[in-house]
Design a protein around this motif. Sequence first.
Motif, PDB file in Angstrom:
ATOM      1  N   ILE A  45      28.706  14.124  87.570  1.00 21.03           N
ATOM      2  CA  ILE A  45      29.748  14.914  88.783  1.00 21.03           C
ATOM      3  C   ILE A  45      30.601  15.188  87.308  1.00 21.03           C
ATOM      4  CG2 ILE A  45      31.771  15.375  89.869  1.00 21.03           C
ATOM      5  CD1 ILE A  45      29.710  14.039  91.558  1.00 21.03           C
ATOM      6  N   ASP A  46      31.384  14.506  86.681  1.00 22.24           N
ATOM      7  CA  ASP A  46      32.239  14.628  85.426  1.00 22.24           C
ATOM      8  C   ASP A  46      31.979  15.676  84.765  1.00 22.24           C
ATOM      9  OD1 ASP A  46      34.214  13.458  87.113  1.00 22.24           O
ATOM     10  OD2 ASP A  46      34.159  11.329  85.371  1.00 22.24           O
ATOM     11  N   PRO A  54      27.037   4.773  92.053  1.00 22.95           N
ATOM     12  CA  PRO A  54      27.933   5.767  92.323  1.00 22.95           C
ATOM     13  C   PRO A  54      28.700   5.579  90.794  1.00 22.95           C
ATOM     14  CG  PRO A  54      28.568   3.373  93.663  1.00 22.95           C
ATOM     15  CD  PRO A  54      26.825   3.677  92.714  1.00 22.95           C
ATOM     16  N   ASP A  55      28.908   4.701  90.198  1.00 22.39           N
ATOM     17  CA  ASP A  55      29.460   5.152  88.666  1.00 22.39           C
ATOM     18  C   ASP A  55      28.366   6.245  87.825  1.00 22.39           C
ATOM     19  OD1 ASP A  55      31.160   3.653  89.133  1.00 22.39           O
ATOM     20  OD2 ASP A  55      30.061   1.292  87.852  1.00 22.39           O
ATOM     21  N   VAL A  60      28.560  13.387  98.889  1.00 21.93           N
ATOM     22  CA  VAL A  60      29.900  13.521  98.419  1.00 21.93           C
ATOM     23  C   VAL A  60      29.168  14.693  97.390  1.00 21.93           C
ATOM     24  CG1 VAL A  60      29.839  13.072  95.714  1.00 21.93           C
ATOM     25  CG2 VAL A  60      29.673  10.786  97.590  1.00 21.93           C
ATOM     26  N   LEU A 105      26.123   8.032  89.116  1.00 22.05           N
ATOM     27  CA  LEU A 105      26.712   9.562  89.484  1.00 22.05           C
ATOM     28  C   LEU A 105      27.827  10.181  89.451  1.00 22.05           C
ATOM     29  CD1 LEU A 105      25.848  11.883  91.491  1.00 22.05           C
ATOM     30  CD2 LEU A 105      27.124  10.789  93.836  1.00 22.05           C
ATOM     31  N   GLN A 106      29.221   9.885  89.731  1.00 23.16           N
ATOM     32  CA  GLN A 106      30.643  10.406  88.778  1.00 23.16           C
ATOM     33  C   GLN A 106      30.503  10.725  87.708  1.00 23.16           C
ATOM     34  OE1 GLN A 106      32.975  10.915  91.248  1.00 23.16           O
ATOM     35  NE2 GLN A 106      33.767  11.948  89.485  1.00 23.16           N
ATOM     36  N   GLU A 107      30.004   9.932  86.683  1.00 21.41           N
ATOM     37  CA  GLU A 107      30.050  10.226  85.575  1.00 21.41           C
ATOM     38  C   GLU A 107      29.202  11.240  85.000  1.00 21.41           C
ATOM     39  OE1 GLU A 107      27.376   9.286  80.772  1.00 21.41           O
ATOM     40  OE2 GLU A 107      28.294   7.225  82.641  1.00 21.41           O
TER      41      GLU A 107
END
Length: 66
Positions: free
Chosen positions: A51-52, A44-45, A14, A47-49
């Motif tokens: 990244i965001d 995954p949530d 990712v 990780l996305q947070e």
Amino acid sequence: MDKRLLRISEVARVLDLKEDRVYALAREGIIPIVRIGRQLRVDPDKLQEWIDNGGKAFDGGWKKEA
């Protein structure tokens, strides 16, 4: 509960990083991890947070002094 945690190898794909770099980021508390015994997993949530939000750098920048 169908949510699956990501393995470090999946996180590396990712982020387009080598696995050893992802392990280093996890050890430094940069990447949000979940410990299952000796294994590391990543939500995954979260990780996305992360990244965001642009990630979290080491104090003083990305180069950590030994």
